[in-house]
Design a protein around this motif. Sequence first.
Motif, short mmCIF file in Angstrom:
data_model
loop_
_atom_site.label_atom_id
_atom_site.label_comp_id
_atom_site.label_asym_id
_atom_site.label_seq_id
_atom_site.Cartn_x
_atom_site.Cartn_y
_atom_site.Cartn_z
N LEU A 150 -4.18 -1.48 15.84
CA LEU A 150 -3.33 -0.63 16.66
C LEU A 150 -2.07 -0.22 15.91
CD1 LEU A 150 -2.77 0.64 19.44
CD2 LEU A 150 -1.70 -1.52 20.12
N ILE A 151 -1.48 -1.17 15.17
CA ILE A 151 -0.28 -0.86 14.38
C ILE A 151 -0.60 0.17 13.31
CG2 ILE A 151 1.36 -1.83 12.73
CD1 ILE A 151 1.26 -4.44 14.38
N ASN A 152 -1.76 -0.01 12.65
CA ASN A 152 -2.16 0.96 11.61
C ASN A 152 -2.39 2.34 12.21
OD1 ASN A 152 -2.05 -0.99 9.60
ND2 ASN A 152 -4.18 -1.59 9.88
N ILE A 153 -3.03 2.36 13.39
CA ILE A 153 -3.29 3.65 14.04
C ILE A 153 -1.98 4.32 14.43
CG2 ILE A 153 -4.24 4.72 16.13
CD1 ILE A 153 -6.52 2.66 15.97
N ARG A 154 -1.04 3.52 14.96
CA ARG A 154 0.26 4.09 15.35
C ARG A 154 1.01 4.61 14.13
NH1 ARG A 154 2.60 -0.19 19.89
NH2 ARG A 154 1.27 0.52 21.62
N SER A 155 0.92 3.87 13.03
CA SER A 155 1.60 4.34 11.81
C SER A 155 0.97 5.63 11.32
CB SER A 155 1.53 3.27 10.73
OG SER A 155 0.18 3.00 10.37
N LYS A 156 -0.38 5.71 11.41
CA LYS A 156 -1.05 6.94 11.01
C LYS A 156 -0.68 8.08 11.94
CE LYS A 156 -5.05 4.78 8.79
NZ LYS A 156 -6.52 4.58 8.83
N GLY A 161 2.10 8.31 13.61
CA GLY A 161 3.47 8.70 13.28
C GLY A 161 3.52 9.57 12.04
N ALA A 162 2.71 9.18 11.02
CA ALA A 162 2.65 10.00 9.80
C ALA A 162 2.08 11.37 10.12
CB ALA A 162 1.82 9.30 8.74
N LEU A 181 2.69 17.06 11.04
CA LEU A 181 2.58 18.19 11.96
C LEU A 181 3.92 18.89 12.11
CD1 LEU A 181 0.82 19.79 13.93
CD2 LEU A 181 1.45 18.14 15.71
N GLU A 182 5.00 18.10 12.24
CA GLU A 182 6.33 18.70 12.34
C GLU A 182 6.68 19.45 11.06
OE1 GLU A 182 8.94 15.50 13.21
OE2 GLU A 182 8.32 15.31 15.32
N LYS A 183 6.29 18.88 9.92
CA LYS A 183 6.55 19.54 8.64
C LYS A 183 5.78 20.85 8.55
CE LYS A 183 6.43 18.69 3.66
NZ LYS A 183 6.04 17.72 2.59
#
Length: 216
Positions: free
Chosen positions: A115-121, A123-124, A129-131
Amino acid sequence: MIQLLFLVLCVEIGVAFFLLVKVGPLRELVMKSLDQVKLGRGPATVKTIAGTMSVIFMFHLMNILKIQNKGNKLGTMSPMDQVLWRTHLLEASLMGFTLFLGFLIERMHHYLRKLINIRSKVGASKEELEKIEKEKQQLKEKEEKASKEITTLQNELSKLTEEIKKLKVESQEKDKTIETADAHVVALQKQAADLLLEYDRLLEDNQNLQTQVQKR
């Protein structure tokens, strides 16, 4: 043995609680500790301990069944057998709960790490997307600016085209004027040549007349 099992069970309950409920930085601390346990020889050690406890658990179950069978044959259990049966049952229960909680902790740690890895992905991905959206907005602004510049250049080109047409018309008119002037100059030159010839003829006639007058 029972005190040790109670201690291990309490520790496992605490670890499971901190994995389920986020209390300050304790979850991160527990996750890092479990990560360290899974590094190097940790997994082999944990499997060895779990296997040993499973063997002891099965041993207690077998003793429980032996004491029950003995009591069934005799019709009743002696006080010593009752104490042994309860001791084996308590230790087997504690070991069963310990193994079960250990398995739950391992699965919870595994899925929390995922779950932490998925959330980090995620977030990235959000940052990317914002970029991309920002770059898209910049490209859109550049496109609008380029479109305005193209429109301005097209207007200037239209003006230059009209001026070139006007200059071409004026040039043609001037060319006609020059041709007319050239024709007029040629006519004047021809007329001047004729007048010069006439002047020479008159001059010659005048000389002839003067010659004739002098002879008389």
